[in-house]
Design a protein around this motif. Sequence first.
Motif, PDB file in Angstrom:
ATOM      1  N   LEU A 193      -7.143  -7.070   9.921  1.00 60.72           N
ATOM      2  CA  LEU A 193      -7.286  -6.795   8.486  1.00 60.72           C
ATOM      3  C   LEU A 193      -6.994  -5.328   8.176  1.00 60.72           C
ATOM      4  O   LEU A 193      -6.374  -5.015   7.157  1.00 60.72           O
ATOM      5  N   GLY A 194      -7.424  -4.440   9.043  1.00 57.90           N
ATOM      6  CA  GLY A 194      -7.114  -3.020   8.852  1.00 57.90           C
ATOM      7  C   GLY A 194      -5.624  -2.751   8.923  1.00 57.90           C
ATOM      8  O   GLY A 194      -5.075  -1.971   8.139  1.00 57.90           O
ATOM      9  N   PHE A 195      -4.954  -3.393   9.878  1.00 59.89           N
ATOM     10  CA  PHE A 195      -3.513  -3.246  10.024  1.00 59.89           C
ATOM     11  C   PHE A 195      -2.791  -3.747   8.769  1.00 59.89           C
ATOM     12  O   PHE A 195      -1.888  -3.077   8.237  1.00 59.89           O
ATOM     13  N   LEU A 196      -3.197  -4.904   8.279  1.00 63.78           N
ATOM     14  CA  LEU A 196      -2.569  -5.463   7.075  1.00 63.78           C
ATOM     15  C   LEU A 196      -2.858  -4.610   5.846  1.00 63.78           C
ATOM     16  O   LEU A 196      -1.979  -4.410   4.995  1.00 63.78           O
ATOM     17  N   THR A 197      -4.081  -4.101   5.749  1.00 66.16           N
ATOM     18  CA  THR A 197      -4.453  -3.258   4.607  1.00 66.16           C
ATOM     19  C   THR A 197      -3.633  -1.973   4.597  1.00 66.16           C
ATOM     20  O   THR A 197      -3.147  -1.541   3.549  1.00 66.16           O
ATOM     21  N   MET A 198      -3.476  -1.374   5.772  1.00 66.87           N
ATOM     22  CA  MET A 198      -2.686  -0.146   5.853  1.00 66.87           C
ATOM     23  C   MET A 198      -1.235  -0.409   5.454  1.00 66.87           C
ATOM     24  O   MET A 198      -0.627   0.382   4.725  1.00 66.87           O
ATOM     25  N   GLY A 199      -0.680  -1.526   5.912  1.00 67.12           N
ATOM     26  CA  GLY A 199       0.686  -1.881   5.524  1.00 67.12           C
ATOM     27  C   GLY A 199       0.813  -2.092   4.028  1.00 67.12           C
ATOM     28  O   GLY A 199       1.770  -1.638   3.398  1.00 67.12           O
ATOM     29  N   CYS A 200      -0.158  -2.782   3.442  1.00 63.31           N
ATOM     30  CA  CYS A 200      -0.136  -3.020   1.987  1.00 63.31           C
ATOM     31  C   CYS A 200      -0.258  -1.714   1.213  1.00 63.31           C
ATOM     32  O   CYS A 200       0.399  -1.528   0.190  1.00 63.31           O
ATOM     33  N   LEU A 201      -1.096  -0.805   1.704  1.00 58.57           N
ATOM     34  CA  LEU A 201      -1.237   0.494   1.044  1.00 58.57           C
ATOM     35  C   LEU A 201       0.056   1.295   1.109  1.00 58.57           C
ATOM     36  O   LEU A 201       0.448   1.929   0.120  1.00 58.57           O
ATOM     37  N   LEU A 202       0.731   1.262   2.248  1.00 59.18           N
ATOM     38  CA  LEU A 202       1.999   1.979   2.366  1.00 59.18           C
ATOM     39  C   LEU A 202       3.065   1.400   1.435  1.00 59.18           C
ATOM     40  O   LEU A 202       3.788   2.143   0.768  1.00 59.18           O
ATOM     41  N   VAL A 203       3.148   0.085   1.370  1.00 55.79           N
ATOM     42  CA  VAL A 203       4.130  -0.560   0.486  1.00 55.79           C
ATOM     43  C   VAL A 203       3.792  -0.270  -0.973  1.00 55.79           C
ATOM     44  O   VAL A 203       4.665   0.067  -1.779  1.00 55.79           O
ATOM     45  N   SER A 204       2.506  -0.356  -1.333  1.00 54.38           N
ATOM     46  CA  SER A 204       2.088  -0.068  -2.708  1.00 54.38           C
ATOM     47  C   SER A 204       2.376   1.381  -3.073  1.00 54.38           C
ATOM     48  O   SER A 204       2.811   1.674  -4.193  1.00 54.38           O
ATOM     49  N   GLY A 205       2.148   2.283  -2.128  1.00 52.94           N
ATOM     50  CA  GLY A 205       2.461   3.694  -2.375  1.00 52.94           C
ATOM     51  C   GLY A 205       3.944   3.902  -2.614  1.00 52.94           C
ATOM     52  O   GLY A 205       4.347   4.680  -3.484  1.00 52.94           O
ATOM     53  N   GLY A 206       4.779   3.215  -1.840  1.00 50.18           N
ATOM     54  CA  GLY A 206       6.222   3.325  -2.037  1.00 50.18           C
ATOM     55  C   GLY A 206       6.666   2.786  -3.386  1.00 50.18           C
ATOM     56  O   GLY A 206       7.497   3.383  -4.064  1.00 50.18           O
ATOM     57  N   VAL A 207       6.085   1.665  -3.780  1.00 43.26           N
ATOM     58  CA  VAL A 207       6.418   1.087  -5.089  1.00 43.26           C
ATOM     59  C   VAL A 207       5.966   2.016  -6.210  1.00 43.26           C
ATOM     60  O   VAL A 207       6.691   2.243  -7.180  1.00 43.26           O
ATOM     61  N   PHE A 208       4.779   2.591  -6.062  1.00 43.04           N
ATOM     62  CA  PHE A 208       4.257   3.518  -7.078  1.00 43.04           C
ATOM     63  C   PHE A 208       5.123   4.769  -7.160  1.00 43.04           C
ATOM     64  O   PHE A 208       5.426   5.253  -8.254  1.00 43.04           O
ATOM     65  N   LEU A 209       5.514   5.311  -6.011  1.00 45.54           N
ATOM     66  CA  LEU A 209       6.391   6.482  -6.000  1.00 45.54           C
ATOM     67  C   LEU A 209       7.730   6.166  -6.653  1.00 45.54           C
ATOM     68  O   LEU A 209       8.259   6.977  -7.425  1.00 45.54           O
ATOM     69  N   ASN A 210       8.289   5.009  -6.366  1.00 45.24           N
ATOM     70  CA  ASN A 210       9.545   4.591  -6.982  1.00 45.24           C
ATOM     71  C   ASN A 210       9.388   4.487  -8.493  1.00 45.24           C
ATOM     72  O   ASN A 210      10.267   4.893  -9.247  1.00 45.24           O
ATOM     73  N   TYR A 211       8.243   3.966  -8.936  1.00 46.27           N
ATOM     74  CA  TYR A 211       7.979   3.858 -10.375  1.00 46.27           C
ATOM     75  C   TYR A 211       7.925   5.249 -11.012  1.00 46.27           C
ATOM     76  O   TYR A 211       8.499   5.475 -12.074  1.00 46.27           O
ATOM     77  N   LEU A 212       7.222   6.173 -10.350  1.00 47.81           N
ATOM     78  CA  LEU A 212       7.118   7.528 -10.909  1.00 47.81           C
ATOM     79  C   LEU A 212       8.461   8.220 -10.965  1.00 47.81           C
ATOM     80  O   LEU A 212       8.766   8.917 -11.945  1.00 47.81           O
ATOM     81  N   LEU A 213       9.270   8.050  -9.939  1.00 47.35           N
ATOM     82  CA  LEU A 213      10.574   8.713  -9.910  1.00 47.35           C
ATOM     83  C   LEU A 213      11.548   8.097 -10.906  1.00 47.35           C
ATOM     84  O   LEU A 213      12.391   8.792 -11.470  1.00 47.35           O
ATOM     85  N   SER A 214      11.471   6.796 -11.129  1.00 39.32           N
ATOM     86  CA  SER A 214      12.404   6.156 -12.056  1.00 39.32           C
ATOM     87  C   SER A 214      11.923   6.245 -13.498  1.00 39.32           C
ATOM     88  O   SER A 214      12.702   6.006 -14.418  1.00 39.32           O
ATOM     89  N   LYS A 215      10.677   6.610 -13.701  1.00 36.90           N
ATOM     90  CA  LYS A 215      10.132   6.695 -15.062  1.00 36.90           C
ATOM     91  C   LYS A 215      10.763   7.855 -15.839  1.00 36.90           C
ATOM     92  O   LYS A 215      10.941   7.781 -17.038  1.00 36.90           O
ATOM     93  N   GLY A 216      11.132   8.910 -15.144  1.00 39.12           N
ATOM     94  CA  GLY A 216      11.681  10.089 -15.809  1.00 39.12           C
ATOM     95  C   GLY A 216      13.091   9.897 -16.324  1.00 39.12           C
ATOM     96  O   GLY A 216      13.572  10.663 -17.151  1.00 39.12           O
TER      97      GLY A 216
END
Length: 83
Positions: free
Chosen positions: A59-82
């Motif tokens: 569960l920790g491994f899966l949670t860490m993977g989900c957090l990394l993917v979510s962070g990437g999606v959020f970063l992509n959103y912030l960069l494309s928002k401008g």
Amino acid sequence: MEEEKKKLEKLYQDLNEEDIVTKKWNQALIPKAILLFPPIAFALTFLKINTDKSILDLLGFLTMGCLLVSGGVFLNYLLSKGK
């Protein structure tokens, strides 16, 4: 009175048509199995290969993977928002 009867008949027909579109839970077993197979296979092979690991490690491994993917999606959103 006649108008109310027609409205009720139309409502009844609409409700009957809606039932045709609605699927029962067991009508789509193959797509559900296709969706559930990879996570189940991953969990089983993870626990089989890593015999010293527990469910919490998985569960920790899966949670860490989900957090990394979510962070990437959020970063992509912030960069494309401008733009």
